[in-house]
Design an enzyme around this catalytic site. Sequence first.
Site, short mmCIF file in Angstrom:
data_model
loop_
_atom_site.label_atom_id
_atom_site.label_comp_id
_atom_site.label_asym_id
_atom_site.label_seq_id
_atom_site.Cartn_x
_atom_site.Cartn_y
_atom_site.Cartn_z
N HIS A 42 0.83 -1.22 0.00
CA HIS A 42 0.00 0.00 0.00
C HIS A 42 0.86 1.26 0.00
CE1 HIS A 42 0.25 0.96 4.39
NE2 HIS A 42 0.21 -0.34 4.58
N GLU A 70 -4.91 1.90 2.49
CA GLU A 70 -5.02 0.73 3.38
C GLU A 70 -5.16 1.17 4.83
OE1 GLU A 70 -3.59 -2.35 6.19
OE2 GLU A 70 -2.71 -0.39 5.79
N GLU A 71 -4.46 2.23 5.21
CA GLU A 71 -4.36 2.59 6.62
C GLU A 71 -5.67 3.02 7.25
OE1 GLU A 71 -2.09 1.82 8.43
OE2 GLU A 71 -0.16 1.92 7.42
N HIS A 79 3.52 2.74 12.68
CA HIS A 79 2.65 3.91 12.90
C HIS A 79 3.27 4.97 13.82
CE1 HIS A 79 -1.23 1.38 11.95
NE2 HIS A 79 -0.35 1.42 10.95
#
Length: 472
Positions: free
Chosen positions: A285, A331-332, A429
């Site tokens: 992604h 995607e996140e 993250h």
Amino acid sequence: MKKYLSLIFLVAFSYNAVAQMSFEEQDSLNLRKLYDMSLLNGKSYAWLDHLSNKIGGRLSGSVNAAQAVEYTKTELEKLDLDSVWLQPVMVPKWTRGAKEYAYIQSADSPTTTVNITALGGSVATPETGLRAKVIEVQGLEDLAHYGREQIEGKIIFYNRPMRADLIHTFEAYGGCVDQRYAGAQEAAKFGAAGVIVRSLSHKIDEYPHTGSMSYGDLPDEKRIPAAAISTKDAEYLSSMLRLNPDLDFYYKMSCRNYEDVESHNVIGEIKGSQFPDEIIVVGGHLDSWDIGDGAHDDGAGVVQSMEVLRLFKESGIRPKRTIRVVLFMNEENGLRGGNKYAEVAKKNRENHIFALESDAGGFTPRGFSFDASPSQFKKIQSWQSLFKPYLIHYFELGGSGADIGPLKGGNTVLAGLRPDSQRYFDYHHAATDTFDAINKRELELGAATMASLVYLVDTYGFEQVPEKEILK
């Protein structure tokens, strides 16, 4: 006559053995070629350098995400693929705003600032910030124990850590990610004013880890601000609450949600020479969170996937089947790119026989997990010995990847590259997910490992599986 037949049988058996040996030798030589090219003349590290250091964090809907789309499309076009195109997809747009600020205040101790970061999709605090008493819980199920009468107007502090005794760190992550994703939604039902969530990492440090969260169907006026707190500060806050349960927590965030905007999946392919309608997908992604530069999550997967097609082109291996790289957007915080790609593939009646995703960091590859039927997996296992010289041993049934998940069904085999995961959640993250955390050799080994599996799938394909084995 009997001797003659025996001789024919012996010759036939010997021929088959030699033929089989030659297939294995040829496969071994081709895998060696792919590894050599990636390690000696790879492009993945340079591509990632540009994505990370020249573009940076690529939050969906941002200018950086748009720049990443254009950059990767241009680089794929340089590979002289048969086709390169952009697939439009509408994505959420959320901005973080000014840097978050938080502190702990107790009557019998000085004010202590702590490190927090807004969770993706959170609403802002009031302009003057939010200050309230704190209730520490170990999970969503604890909320009912306190009830509305104790929770209303307070900040819920979710402090269940990732389990350190689980060898598979993604299992540990899965055991507490519900606090981050649904913590605000559930706490709001009890009248909480806000939530603070312990960062999802085994490492005790001062870097908070962001990630997606959801309010479900809560109306806007009932949504409460949600932030992650660093593991070190979570430990400190917990210890302070034991000493003084009546302390105050203050935080200020100015994040904001906007209307959806258009972005794109980036797609390129080499058309198959014999079975062009059988499609093999490899991807990662393109979007990332904004507080780092997304080198491990998932810049590594993006450039490794691009490298697979480059290795095929440069090695002169002409695939029998169509090999397609897909760089998924969003995607996140939405999975819009993966869902859009599957939607279009279904509409066009495309036949995807295999999809491989890299979204677990750029660390040393250990193998793959597969979403496959028993007969398909048995065939995959027959290739395992070819990977032993590269110390790739992990071939297991299990998950694949979020973006390729929507392709599941029928005869499609899904797979995920599985690097060593012990350090992944140190960076996941967080502001530490930067290019300097990438090891060039590990990244290139991962790309070669992916290309090798794609080569074997392309060479041998998969037979139709019995109806009773089809994975729904």
